[in-house]
Scaffold this motif. Structure first.
Motif, PDB file in Angstrom:
ATOM      1  N   HIS A  60      -3.583  29.292  84.167  1.00  0.00           N
ATOM      2  CA  HIS A  60      -3.736  30.737  83.912  1.00  0.00           C
ATOM      3  C   HIS A  60      -4.870  31.016  82.929  1.00  0.00           C
ATOM      4  O   HIS A  60      -5.635  31.943  83.101  1.00  0.00           O
ATOM      5  N   PHE A  79      -4.848  35.280  90.141  1.00  0.00           N
ATOM      6  CA  PHE A  79      -4.437  34.075  89.416  1.00  0.00           C
ATOM      7  C   PHE A  79      -5.531  33.577  88.482  1.00  0.00           C
ATOM      8  O   PHE A  79      -5.279  33.287  87.317  1.00  0.00           O
ATOM      9  N   HIS A 132       1.990  33.825  92.319  1.00  0.00           N
ATOM     10  CA  HIS A 132       2.639  32.516  92.490  1.00  0.00           C
ATOM     11  C   HIS A 132       3.230  32.257  93.877  1.00  0.00           C
ATOM     12  O   HIS A 132       4.347  31.776  94.008  1.00  0.00           O
ATOM     13  N   GLU A 155       1.437  24.624  88.352  1.00  0.00           N
ATOM     14  CA  GLU A 155       0.112  25.159  88.038  1.00  0.00           C
ATOM     15  C   GLU A 155      -0.827  24.052  87.585  1.00  0.00           C
ATOM     16  O   GLU A 155      -1.988  24.297  87.263  1.00  0.00           O
TER      17      GLU A 155
HETATM   18 ZN   LIG Z   1       1.988  31.327  86.348  1.00  0.00          ZN
END
Ligand SMILES: [Zn+2]
Length: 313
Positions: free
Chosen positions: A71, A96, A143, A282
């Protein structure tokens, strides 16, 4: 077989040379000098899917280093230079990675094919029926990859891009992609089975990464932070979350591998719950890479931990 094929190419080259001249690259593809497709990506699951589809014909580089939460990643000048040399730039989109918009506008589209993996796949917050305490409603929820059926759709875009960059190996890519599709379907069935057994629908996460997953399987995410881990709740919101967690008699609070769970810790101690890991994928930790984890093994671990928290044993 292989030998014959090579002879075949040489023969046709000799023939073509005499007629129109022959280059080693007959089809108008976009591979690099050593013949492989170079792909630069921004998110672990995309890296994993591209490698699984491309096999030995692709070189995949994730600009976000292992152990970094993507992020808040900012690319260096070196990263951007890497991008400009790639055959395919594969990013997630839907807000994102905020830096990609500018990076994409600076790329030479005739050299680098640009793929926004989530393009056209996001649901708006309303239709997801999501209920989290995100106070940052301006952002879309990016997501998607945590719902295996959407991850499958994202990987179809990756497949299309790889085939169009290197049509000569289409057969192999198709075989790999078909295999990958089966794995997504299987994972989806496993999650459905788990969710059916769940005696509780609510689960508490540290950041709001799991609403697509919750939506797909009829579960309810209560998130402590917003769509980004940095988006922490105010004291008033934190109190509301604690009340809700108590109301649902939640016994487990989910933490992540790459972000600090400061706020989640507060809730956990307040309601005397236990900690479990729910990995939003992630990025993998160095340890996870070393032990050869991938999207599917991490998702299965997530499923096991969810089963525990939801009483679906
Ligand atoms: Zn996230």
């Amino acid at each position: 077989m292989k030998k014959q094929y090579v002879y075949g190419i040489i023969a046709s080259c000799l023939f073509l040379t005499s007629v129109i001249g022959c280059s080693s690259k007959e089809s108008k593809d976009s591979t690099n000098q050593n013949g492989s497709v170079s792909i630069v990506t921004t998110l672990y699951p995309l890296e994993d899917f591209a490698k699984k589809i491309g096999g030995s014909h692709v070189q995949v580089t994730n600009v976000v280093p292992a152990g970094t939460e993507s992020h808040d990643f900012e690319p260096s000048a070196k990263d951007l230079a890497k991008l400009s040399k790639a055959n395919i730039f594969l990013y997630h989109g839907s807000g994102f990675e905020s830096w990609t918009e500018k990076a994409v506008s600076n790329l030479d589209k005739s050299k680098t094919k640009i793929v926004n993996a989530s393009d056209g796949l996001t649901l708006d917050e309303g239709s997801k029926g999501d209920h989290n305490h995100s106070h940052d409603h301006e952002g879309m929820d990016p997501h998607l990859w945590l719902d295996p059926t959407l991850a499958k759709k994202e990987s179809r875009k990756i497949y299309d891009a790889i085939v169009s960059a290197d049509p000569a190996h289409k057969e192999e890519y198709t075989k790999n992609f078909t295999e990958l599709e089966k794995q997504f379907d299987q994972l989806d069935v496993e999650f459905q089975t788990m969710a059916k057994k769940a005696t509780k629908k609510e689960f508490v996460t540290s950041h709001a990464a799991f609403s697509y997953l919750a939506h797909r399987y009829g579960l309810k995410q209560i998130s402590i932070s917003g769509l980004s881990p940095e988006d922490e709740p105010t004291p008033k919101e934190l109190k509301a979350i604690i009340d809700e967690v108590k109301e649902h008699q939640v016994k487990y609070i989910f933490f992540e591998t790459l972000v600090s769970g400061k706020m989640a810790d507060v809730v956990k101690n307040e309601v005397k719950a236990e900690a479990l890991i729910l990995n939003p994928l992630e990025g993998l930790t160095a340890e996870e890479i070393k032990s050869k984890q991938d999207y599917f093994s991490v998702m299965r671990k997530n499923k096991e931990n969810l089963a525990k928290a939801l009483g679906a044993m």
